[in-house]
Design a protein around this motif. Sequence first.
Motif, PDB file in Angstrom:
ATOM      1  N   TRP A  26     -17.022 -22.946  22.036  1.00 34.40           N
ATOM      2  CA  TRP A  26     -17.835 -21.753  22.300  1.00 34.40           C
ATOM      3  C   TRP A  26     -17.908 -21.553  23.812  1.00 34.40           C
ATOM      4  O   TRP A  26     -18.599 -22.300  24.503  1.00 34.40           O
ATOM      5  CB  TRP A  26     -19.245 -21.932  21.724  1.00 34.40           C
ATOM      6  CG  TRP A  26     -19.293 -21.844  20.235  1.00 34.40           C
ATOM      7  CD1 TRP A  26     -18.231 -21.792  19.389  1.00 34.40           C
ATOM      8  CD2 TRP A  26     -20.469 -21.796  19.414  1.00 34.40           C
ATOM      9  NE1 TRP A  26     -18.669 -21.709  18.095  1.00 34.40           N
ATOM     10  CE2 TRP A  26     -20.034 -21.709  18.081  1.00 34.40           C
ATOM     11  CE3 TRP A  26     -21.826 -21.823  19.683  1.00 34.40           C
ATOM     12  CZ2 TRP A  26     -20.918 -21.659  17.015  1.00 34.40           C
ATOM     13  CZ3 TRP A  26     -22.717 -21.763  18.628  1.00 34.40           C
ATOM     14  CH2 TRP A  26     -22.266 -21.676  17.314  1.00 34.40           C
ATOM     15  N   PRO A  27     -17.228 -20.542  24.325  1.00 33.38           N
ATOM     16  CA  PRO A  27     -17.243 -20.350  25.785  1.00 33.38           C
ATOM     17  C   PRO A  27     -18.556 -19.727  26.263  1.00 33.38           C
ATOM     18  O   PRO A  27     -19.170 -18.921  25.560  1.00 33.38           O
ATOM     19  CB  PRO A  27     -16.076 -19.379  26.029  1.00 33.38           C
ATOM     20  CG  PRO A  27     -15.354 -19.239  24.722  1.00 33.38           C
ATOM     21  CD  PRO A  27     -16.325 -19.608  23.648  1.00 33.38           C
ATOM     22  N   LEU A  29     -20.587 -17.127  28.441  1.00 36.75           N
ATOM     23  CA  LEU A  29     -20.308 -15.752  28.880  1.00 36.75           C
ATOM     24  C   LEU A  29     -20.430 -15.723  30.395  1.00 36.75           C
ATOM     25  O   LEU A  29     -21.534 -15.668  30.936  1.00 36.75           O
ATOM     26  CB  LEU A  29     -21.351 -14.834  28.237  1.00 36.75           C
ATOM     27  CG  LEU A  29     -21.066 -13.342  28.157  1.00 36.75           C
ATOM     28  CD1 LEU A  29     -19.802 -13.082  27.384  1.00 36.75           C
ATOM     29  CD2 LEU A  29     -22.232 -12.646  27.467  1.00 36.75           C
ATOM     30  N   SER A  43     -10.256 -11.661  24.028  1.00 37.19           N
ATOM     31  CA  SER A  43     -11.083 -11.614  22.813  1.00 37.19           C
ATOM     32  C   SER A  43     -10.787 -10.398  21.960  1.00 37.19           C
ATOM     33  O   SER A  43     -11.228 -10.350  20.805  1.00 37.19           O
ATOM     34  CB  SER A  43     -12.568 -11.574  23.199  1.00 37.19           C
ATOM     35  OG  SER A  43     -12.887 -12.703  23.932  1.00 37.19           O
ATOM     36  N   GLU A  55     -14.095 -17.302  19.590  1.00 36.26           N
ATOM     37  CA  GLU A  55     -14.530 -15.931  19.888  1.00 36.26           C
ATOM     38  C   GLU A  55     -16.028 -15.815  20.118  1.00 36.26           C
ATOM     39  O   GLU A  55     -16.526 -14.781  20.522  1.00 36.26           O
ATOM     40  CB  GLU A  55     -14.121 -15.006  18.731  1.00 36.26           C
ATOM     41  CG  GLU A  55     -14.995 -15.087  17.486  1.00 36.26           C
ATOM     42  CD  GLU A  55     -14.658 -16.269  16.588  1.00 36.26           C
ATOM     43  OE1 GLU A  55     -14.034 -17.219  17.073  1.00 36.26           O
ATOM     44  OE2 GLU A  55     -15.048 -16.252  15.413  1.00 36.26           O
ATOM     45  N   TYR A  57     -18.560 -16.112  22.259  1.00 35.55           N
ATOM     46  CA  TYR A  57     -19.035 -16.258  23.640  1.00 35.55           C
ATOM     47  C   TYR A  57     -20.558 -16.305  23.614  1.00 35.55           C
ATOM     48  O   TYR A  57     -21.205 -15.453  23.001  1.00 35.55           O
ATOM     49  CB  TYR A  57     -18.562 -15.076  24.499  1.00 35.55           C
ATOM     50  CG  TYR A  57     -17.136 -15.209  24.954  1.00 35.55           C
ATOM     51  CD1 TYR A  57     -16.836 -15.655  26.237  1.00 35.55           C
ATOM     52  CD2 TYR A  57     -16.078 -14.894  24.117  1.00 35.55           C
ATOM     53  CE1 TYR A  57     -15.530 -15.790  26.672  1.00 35.55           C
ATOM     54  CE2 TYR A  57     -14.764 -15.027  24.530  1.00 35.55           C
ATOM     55  CZ  TYR A  57     -14.490 -15.473  25.806  1.00 35.55           C
ATOM     56  OH  TYR A  57     -13.199 -15.603  26.221  1.00 35.55           O
ATOM     57  N   ALA A  64     -23.196 -23.340  24.710  1.00 35.44           N
ATOM     58  CA  ALA A  64     -21.767 -23.262  25.033  1.00 35.44           C
ATOM     59  C   ALA A  64     -21.228 -24.650  25.368  1.00 35.44           C
ATOM     60  O   ALA A  64     -21.946 -25.498  25.907  1.00 35.44           O
ATOM     61  CB  ALA A  64     -21.556 -22.321  26.211  1.00 35.44           C
TER      62      ALA A  64
END
Length: 174
Positions: A26-27, A29, A43, A55, A57, A64
Amino acid sequence: MRTGEFGILTTQVSKLIEWGRSSSLWPALFGLACCAIEMMATSADRFDIARFGAEVYRASPRQADLMIVAGRCSIKMAPVLRQIYDQMPEPKWVIAMGACASCGGVFNNYAIVQGVDKIVPVDVYIPGCPPTPDMLLYGFNELQRKIREGIPNPPDPLKESGLKLLGPTEERPG
Ligand code: SF4
């Protein structure tokens, strides 16, 4: 021909956990400059990072486990970047996206950090100005491979040096 019989799958628990982690990154944002536009495109439907489970974010670093540093990082932004990194739970990973994040790029001057690996441990570097979404996906796949193979994060540059980054509102030692 299908017989309807099930085979037996054996693995190690650690391998299963690493596979799960690498498939659900989970990146945070977090975009700093022009490279962030390419990250956003990654994305979108044409490239679709959802194929790799990344996907989601997150607007909070607490949720994250991947920081994609997309763009140049100014000296003033450095403590903020580090704070966001510190707020992410372990285990966590960092991708330096683009020439600026990796080494300062064309901004060889006093205002820009000459590589974010001076602030946070970087697992994967992606060259280019800007790197295309395909390049980000390739870097992302490399990170997945490192996680699945159990390759540890590089040493933390601030812990190694003992330095502390002070934000604009923090008191400086007299
Ligand atoms: S590498 Fe190029 S595109 Fe990316 S932030 Fe730097 S100048 Fe912008």
